[in-house]
Enzyme design. Structure first.
Site, PDB file in Angstrom:
ATOM      1  N   ILE A 214       0.819  -1.224   0.000  1.00 48.27           N
ATOM      2  CA  ILE A 214       0.000   0.000   0.000  1.00 48.27           C
ATOM      3  C   ILE A 214       0.845   1.263   0.000  1.00 48.27           C
ATOM      4  O   ILE A 214       0.329   2.356  -0.140  1.00 48.27           O
ATOM      5  CB  ILE A 214      -1.003   0.035   1.184  1.00 48.27           C
ATOM      6  CG1 ILE A 214      -0.291  -0.202   2.527  1.00 48.27           C
ATOM      7  CG2 ILE A 214      -2.125  -0.941   0.989  1.00 48.27           C
ATOM      8  CD1 ILE A 214      -1.201  -0.034   3.738  1.00 48.27           C
ATOM      9  N   GLY A 215       2.125   1.118   0.163  1.00 52.57           N
ATOM     10  CA  GLY A 215       2.938   2.326   0.134  1.00 52.57           C
ATOM     11  C   GLY A 215       4.391   2.002   0.419  1.00 52.57           C
ATOM     12  O   GLY A 215       4.769   0.838   0.582  1.00 52.57           O
TER      13      GLY A 215
ATOM     14  N   GLU B  54      10.259   4.646   4.826  1.00 50.38           N
ATOM     15  CA  GLU B  54      11.692   4.921   4.709  1.00 50.38           C
ATOM     16  C   GLU B  54      12.499   3.627   4.695  1.00 50.38           C
ATOM     17  O   GLU B  54      13.502   3.505   4.017  1.00 50.38           O
ATOM     18  CB  GLU B  54      12.141   5.794   5.881  1.00 50.38           C
ATOM     19  CG  GLU B  54      13.551   6.323   5.697  1.00 50.38           C
ATOM     20  CD  GLU B  54      14.328   6.398   6.995  1.00 50.38           C
ATOM     21  OE1 GLU B  54      13.722   6.337   8.064  1.00 50.38           O
ATOM     22  OE2 GLU B  54      15.558   6.493   6.918  1.00 50.38           O
TER      23      GLU B  54
ATOM     24  N   GLY C 150      11.295   0.442   4.011  1.00 46.98           N
ATOM     25  CA  GLY C 150      10.839  -0.633   3.132  1.00 46.98           C
ATOM     26  C   GLY C 150       9.364  -0.463   2.831  1.00 46.98           C
ATOM     27  O   GLY C 150       8.771   0.578   3.141  1.00 46.98           O
TER      28      GLY C 150
ATOM     29  N   ASP D  49       6.514  15.779  14.813  1.00 46.24           N
ATOM     30  CA  ASP D  49       6.192  15.761  13.384  1.00 46.24           C
ATOM     31  C   ASP D  49       4.690  15.575  13.195  1.00 46.24           C
ATOM     32  O   ASP D  49       4.251  14.779  12.368  1.00 46.24           O
ATOM     33  CB  ASP D  49       6.978  14.629  12.694  1.00 46.24           C
ATOM     34  CG  ASP D  49       7.047  14.816  11.178  1.00 46.24           C
ATOM     35  OD1 ASP D  49       6.611  15.888  10.693  1.00 46.24           O
ATOM     36  OD2 ASP D  49       7.501  13.895  10.485  1.00 46.24           O
TER      37      ASP D  49
HETATM   38  O1  ACK Z   1      -2.093   7.443   2.352  1.00 41.93           O
HETATM   39  P1  ACK Z   1      -1.840   5.995   2.488  1.00 41.93           P
HETATM   40  O2  ACK Z   1      -2.736   5.023   1.822  1.00 41.93           O
HETATM   41  O3  ACK Z   1      -1.701   5.637   4.037  1.00 41.93           O
HETATM   42  O4  ACK Z   1      -0.325   5.685   2.105  1.00 41.93           O
HETATM   43  C1  ACK Z   1       0.507   5.586   3.208  1.00 41.93           C
HETATM   44  C2  ACK Z   1       1.411   4.381   3.063  1.00 41.93           C
HETATM   45  O5  ACK Z   1       0.934   3.358   3.898  1.00 41.93           O
HETATM   46  C3  ACK Z   1       2.871   4.657   3.446  1.00 41.93           C
HETATM   47  O6  ACK Z   1       2.933   5.068   4.788  1.00 41.93           O
HETATM   48  C4  ACK Z   1      -0.309   3.750   4.439  1.00 41.93           C
HETATM   49  N1  ACK Z   1      -0.369   3.261   5.812  1.00 41.93           N
HETATM   50  C5  ACK Z   1       0.577   3.340   6.768  1.00 41.93           C
HETATM   51  N2  ACK Z   1       0.147   2.774   7.906  1.00 41.93           N
HETATM   52  C6  ACK Z   1      -1.111   2.321   7.657  1.00 41.93           C
HETATM   53  C7  ACK Z   1      -2.093   1.655   8.449  1.00 41.93           C
HETATM   54  N3  ACK Z   1      -1.867   1.345   9.721  1.00 41.93           N
HETATM   55  N4  ACK Z   1      -3.262   1.357   7.869  1.00 41.93           N
HETATM   56  C8  ACK Z   1      -3.498   1.685   6.580  1.00 41.93           C
HETATM   57  N5  ACK Z   1      -2.612   2.317   5.794  1.00 41.93           N
HETATM   58  C9  ACK Z   1      -1.442   2.635   6.333  1.00 41.93           C
HETATM   59  C10 ACK Z   1      -0.384   5.241   4.379  1.00 41.93           C
END
Ligand code: ACK
Length: 570
Positions: free
Chosen positions: A214-215, A218, A220, A333
């Site tokens: 999903i993203g 830093e 990985g 932050d």
């Molecule tokens: O905006 P997003 O979809 O929400 O894209 C970023 C990506 O991972 C990189 O940080 C998503 N993300 C991070 N932690 C979570 C989480 N706990 N639940 C759902 N999405 C997450 C974040």
């Protein structure tokens, strides 16, 4: 939810007390669970918390013939209500065996107890000076007794009685107000591995199913997936992975976030499920937040929420921040990109790190003093002399309020960091977002007081937002349109005839009308949106001629200079 007002005792044995209670009179939503706090009377420093989805629990493992104090509170998607008043119940005394000489029994009990205590203290002193890692619970409990100021315990065990119940024991050795826990900097541990296992559960990799990426973080990839722990329901989770070939420092910094997150337990703080450190890849597993980061979510849903919904989001963030500041944790932050939002629109503070702020936030820029700081979100004293405190978090919270009320607009638009620092130093502040209730904009301005002691505290912010939510008519007064010195791109545009009412009009004025359609198709349909365009975006839109790129960027630059004049002098 309002406090639980009636609690009844059920079955009582020498080691357990069963309780039942009524749902609060005013639940104000669906009750998701109850939190039951109890401790032996006059022993409040060592208390136990049980979570239950039912209105009954059994507290077991209690001392015979002892009085226990119970308090209960309910939680909805909006957070916890207040605790009930204290209810006191006593366990049954030790059952007296049908012995011929009953008078001997109390003496035997006392002697055995004294003997056990003496033995325990001796073992404790022996162990505290030698082996004893965090894994030997018996010994470390003794160590906690011997060296209260050095030890903080947070054990976690599943209650036996009810699979829906979760139980936590806190023994707070720090000298602090009863019941208030303090954040412990994982840096204070000589061995960072010890810190992570103190605060995070080890999860077996076989319990995790990774579904999709999903993203990128830093360290990985960030993935979504499922977690199935034995005896528990399967949960949707987010999984942060540590890329292969990491250095020891990267591993330490990566897991540092889990050591911090694992110390928190609050509905507006992202919840850590656990870590995988015994196999590769190393992973951090947290609850899954369906709507992802708040900034992206708001941009995608521009104008779609009621003011009450937006204030609800802000209330959640403030409540999470109040919890963090109570624990003595300074976030450094706080920004909408570091808030996650779930399918119920519950916002949770995330992104906890050690030196992380200085490393992985693309918004963080190097200051003249060498630190890396997200300038637009950071209080002047933190930029100037690194004075990061909960009061500087309050400044950042004001910026988050502004981001939320303007649906993910970039604070100070495309002004350069240097211009932002200068404007803020000179006393300029962001203007009110469009259609923003006056009370909320006033709260933002309060958060941006130059004197950090004059800024509101997080608990005051939570109370203020609660008041506004309870009295929605107080949100009807919007910042007066004429006094709202907005990002007056349109009215203040210095280029050509002055005001551009549309993107088409602006592009025509600079003889770039041929790009109107492509701008509109790609979401740059308002002057506010156009203000965000970067050179990279232009290339992506197919504006490849350097001459055209320059013309557009120069025109935008001129308008941006005007933005400074659109800010509000305090
Ligand atoms: O905006 P997003 O979809 O929400 O894209 C970023 C990506 O991972 C990189 O940080 C998503 N993300 C991070 N932690 C979570 C989480 N706990 N639940 C759902 N999405 C997450 C974040």
């Amino acid at each position: 939810p309002s406090p639980v007002s009636s609690v009844k005792k059920g079955k009582i044995t020498k080691n357990s007390i069963s309780l039942s209670w009524q749902e609060p009179d005013r639940p104000n939503g669906i009750i998701l669970e109850y939190e039951i706090k109890y401790f032996e009377k006059d022993q409040e420093m060592s208390y136990t918390i049980i979570k239950s989805k039912e209105t009954t629990i059994t507290a077991d493992g209690l001392k015979p013939g002892a009085v226990y104090v119970f308090q209960i509170r309910a939680r909805t998607a909006a957070g916890y209500g207040g605790f009930s008043r204290r209810f006191e119940f006593e366990t049954s005394p030790v059952s007296v065996a049908a012995s011929s000489d009953q008078s001997q029994i109390p003496i035997i009990v006392v002697s055995v107890t004294v003997g056990v205590i003496l033995l325990a203290v001796v073992i404790g002193f022996l162990l505290s000076g030698s082996c004893c890692d965090h894994g030997c619970g018996w010994a470390s409990s003794l160590r906690a007794v011997a060296y209260p100021s050095l030890t903080w315990r947070c054990g976690y065990s599943k209650a036996k009685q009810d699979p829906e119940e979760e139980k936590m024991h806190f023994h707070n050795g720090h000298i602090k107000l009863p019941g208030v826990r303090t954040y412990i900097d994982p840096h204070t541990y000589e061995d960072p591995n010890q810190a992570v296992h103190e605060f995070a559960k080890e999860i077996e990799a076989s319990c995790i199913t990774i579904e999709r990426v999903i993203g990128a973080g830093e360290f990985g990839e960030v993935c979504s997936g499922r977690l199935k722990l034995q005896g528990k329901r399967e949960l949707p989770v987010a999984i942060k992975t540590l890329k292969v070939g990491y250095t020891e420092k990267q591993r330490r910094d990566f897991l540092g976030e889990a050591s911090i997150m694992g110390q928190f337990d609050h509905p507006n703080i992202i919840h850590l499920e656990g870590v995988v450190t015994k196999s590769k890849p190393v992973m951090i597993v947290t609850e899954y937040m369906e709507n992802g980061s708040l900034d992206t979510f708001l941009k995608k849903n521009d104008g779609q929420f009621t003011v009450i919904q937006l204030v609800g989001m802000l209330r959640g963030i403030a409540s999470g921040m109040k919890y963090l500041s109570d624990m003595g944790y300074v976030h450094r932050d706080l920004a909408a990109r570091n808030i996650l939002i779930n399918s119920n629109l519950v916002c949770k503070v995330s992104d906890f790190g050690l030196s992380r702020v200085l490393e992985d936030d693309p918004e963080a820029a190097y200051t003249t003093r060498g630190g890396k700081i997200p300038i637009r979100w950071t209080a002047p004293e933190a930029i100037a002399f690194r004075k990061f405190t909960s009061a500087s978090d309050v400044w950042s919270y004001g910026i988050v309020m502004w981001e939320v009320m303007s649906y993910g607009e970039r604070p100070y638009w495309e002004m350069t960091n240097q211009d932002v620092i200068k404007a803020v130093e000179e006393g300029y502040r962001l203007p009110s977002p469009m259609d923003c209730p006056a009370a909320l904009y006033q709260l933002m301005l309060d958060c941006w007081q130059k004197d950090r002691n004059s800024r509101p505290k997080f608990d005051e912010i939570v109370s203020m937002l609660d008041k506004l939510i309870r009295n929605p008519s107080s949100l009807k007064t919007l910042v007066n349109a004429s006094s709202r010195v907005s990002n007056l791109l349109v009215e203040h545009s210095p280029v050509g005839s002055g005001a551009y009412r549309s993107v088409g009009e602006w592009l025509e004025a600079i003889k770039m009308g041929r790009y109107t359609e492509i701008f509109m198709e790609n979401g740059y349909s308002s002057m506010d949106a156009v203000a965000q365009v970067t050179l990279e975006d232009l290339r992506r839109l197919g504006v490849t001629l350097v001459g055209h790129q320059k013309k557009i960027m120069n025109s935008l630059q001129e308008m941006k200079v005007q933005l400074v004049n659109g800010m509000v002098p305090l």
